[in-house]
Scaffold this motif. Structure first.
Motif, short mmCIF file in Angstrom:
data_model
loop_
_atom_site.label_atom_id
_atom_site.label_comp_id
_atom_site.label_asym_id
_atom_site.label_seq_id
_atom_site.Cartn_x
_atom_site.Cartn_y
_atom_site.Cartn_z
N ALA A 238 28.68 -5.48 -38.48
CA ALA A 238 28.75 -6.82 -37.88
C ALA A 238 29.28 -6.81 -36.44
N PRO A 239 30.30 -5.99 -36.12
CA PRO A 239 30.77 -5.98 -34.73
C PRO A 239 29.68 -5.60 -33.72
N MET A 240 28.68 -4.83 -34.14
CA MET A 240 27.59 -4.48 -33.23
C MET A 240 26.93 -5.72 -32.66
N PHE A 241 26.71 -6.72 -33.53
CA PHE A 241 26.08 -7.96 -33.07
C PHE A 241 26.98 -8.69 -32.09
N ALA A 242 28.29 -8.68 -32.36
CA ALA A 242 29.24 -9.32 -31.45
C ALA A 242 29.28 -8.59 -30.11
N TYR A 243 29.30 -7.25 -30.15
CA TYR A 243 29.35 -6.47 -28.91
C TYR A 243 28.15 -6.75 -28.02
N ARG A 244 26.99 -6.98 -28.63
CA ARG A 244 25.76 -7.20 -27.88
C ARG A 244 25.46 -8.69 -27.67
N ASN A 245 26.42 -9.56 -28.03
CA ASN A 245 26.29 -11.01 -27.84
C ASN A 245 25.03 -11.55 -28.50
N MET A 246 24.76 -11.05 -29.72
CA MET A 246 23.66 -11.58 -30.53
C MET A 246 24.25 -12.42 -31.66
N GLU A 247 23.64 -13.52 -31.96
CA GLU A 247 24.17 -14.45 -32.94
C GLU A 247 23.65 -14.12 -34.35
N VAL A 248 24.58 -13.92 -35.27
CA VAL A 248 24.20 -13.76 -36.67
C VAL A 248 24.00 -15.15 -37.25
N VAL A 249 22.78 -15.47 -37.61
CA VAL A 249 22.44 -16.79 -38.13
C VAL A 249 22.68 -16.86 -39.64
N GLY A 250 22.37 -15.77 -40.33
CA GLY A 250 22.57 -15.73 -41.78
C GLY A 250 22.73 -14.32 -42.27
N TRP A 251 23.49 -14.16 -43.36
CA TRP A 251 23.72 -12.81 -43.94
C TRP A 251 23.72 -12.96 -45.45
#
Length: 392
Positions: A238-251
């Motif tokens: 999950a931190p990978m998405f935060a590091y790349r400023n990508m929004e996790v919409v659903g998991w």
């Protein structure tokens, strides 16, 4: 050193015992042990990789070898010659009868159980019994670890859980509806001055009353809920998405498992606390709450081979929605057992260094670590390394 295990005949407990004894005989590698990594060199001076085990159980088998063999017949999760090589060691490990007070309907999945409350004991008598059992076994090199089945969400009360005085009054007044097995075991361990770890989502030592007791007795404790499988991947990925400023919409996380753990978690009341523990991590890491589905289902033929299917819907540049999938497929006891030895070593190290209260620096090992919002696996590992380096 010594480890007193709550749930001594479970698959994680017995796999840890087999591994510890096999390593001591130099017939098994140290793979999987975090405490054996280079940043933690020298820990053996405080907590040698040699263990004696005792514990409490509600499945009253003959000894730990009988329990380990039962699990092995179902799972074949390590080579049989390792089990045979440590047979005599495990036959000497005989668990004491414990409590499963307010452990939910899922406990019925364990088969025939025998508990102290079934003998008609009051809360005070139960606490006295488990305290005496631990006291007879323990010395200054002892750590207590809870590996029992997941309890339902507790019936919390500020009156009885908010202060140590209130908690001890609950025991004296025999208010069983407010107590749970994990709380009583944690109380007994901390009262004896023994470090305690909770590897389950159950409350254990996390309530304010027992945090107060740990501080009063000068004892380190840690928890909750061992981070071993799908959540380990989630908190690493999950931190990978935060590091790349990508929004996790659903998991979406869909977990299937068998064995005794699966039987217990097939009960709705027992499952609820486990789902909450697994579900909280995303908000803590990302700073927002994506749409989330977390399911845990019993799948008998898998036995201890837990499988997780995860689907992640995420938004990238220009608002484009994209997808990521992964499958986690691992034998739960094999990934969890070495952490039991690690946690015991780090807690004994903490005690010898004068640490008391919640050891939040050990968050690396838990899904729902106490007193910290650091959930990111990468950050947790750095915190653990710095903590160890500073104290050693």
């Amino acid at each position: 050193m010594k480890i007193w295990v709550i749930g001594a005949y479970g698959i994680v407990s017995t796999t840890a015992m087999v591994g510890a004894k096999a390593i001591a005989k130099e017939i098994a590698p140290r793979t999987g042990l975090v405490s054996e990594l280079p940043p933690f060199r020298g820990i053996d001076k405080y907590a040698p990789l040699e263990f004696e085990f005792g514990g409490h159980e509600v499945r009253m088998l003959k000894n730990a070898f009988e329990a380990a063999e039962e699990h092995w017949e179902l799972n074949r999760h390590f080579e049989r010659d390792l089990l045979d090589a440590v047979k005599e060691d495990l036959e000497k490990i005989v668990a004491n009868k414990g409590t499963a007070l307010n452990c939910g309907t899922g406990i019925q999945g364990l088969g025939k159980i025998e508990t102290l409350e079934d003998d008609g004991l009051t809360l005070k008598e139960i606490v006295n019994r488990i305290t005496e059992d631990i006291k007879r076994f323990a010395d200054d090199e002892t750590v207590v670890i809870n590996l029992a089945s997941t309890e339902p969400l507790p019936n919390l009360s500020e009156e009885y859980h908010g202060t140590l005085e209130g908690f001890e009054r609950m025991i004296d007044e025999n208010k069983k509806e407010y107590a749970s097995a994990s709380m009583l075991y944690a109380y007994a361990a901390l009262k004896l001055g023994l470090p305690y770890a909770n590897f389950t989502p159950s409350p254990g030592s996390a309530i304010p009353a027992l945090k107060e007791l740990a501080e009063k007795m000068g004892v380190p404790h840690a928890g909750n809920d061992g981070k071993t499988g799908e959540t380990l991947v989630k908190t690493t990925l999950a931190p990978m998405f935060a590091y790349r400023n990508m929004e996790v919409v659903g998991w979406m996380s869909y977990n299937i498992l068998g064995d005794y753990d699966g039987k217990v978690l097939s009960a709705r009341d027992n499952k609820e606390s486990k789902v909450l523990s697994k579900d909280k991590v995303l908000e803590k890491m990302l700073g927002y709450s994506p749409y989330s589905i977390t399911e845990i289902q019993y799948f008998p033929s898998l036995v201890d081979n837990k499988t997780a299917f995860d689907f992640i819907h995420f938004k990238g540049f220009l608002g484009r929605l994209m997808k990521f999938y992964f499958i986690w497929d691992a034998i739960d006891a094999i990934v969890a057992a070495p952490l039991i030895l690690d946690i015991a070593r780090f807690l004994l190290f903490a005690k010898k260094k004068g640490v008391k209260g919640v050891v939040k620096e050990m968050a690396f090992f838990f899904k729902s670590p106490m007193d910290t919002n650091v959930i990111n696996t990468h950050e947790q590992f750095e915190v653990l390394k710095k903590w160890y380096s500073k104290l050693s």
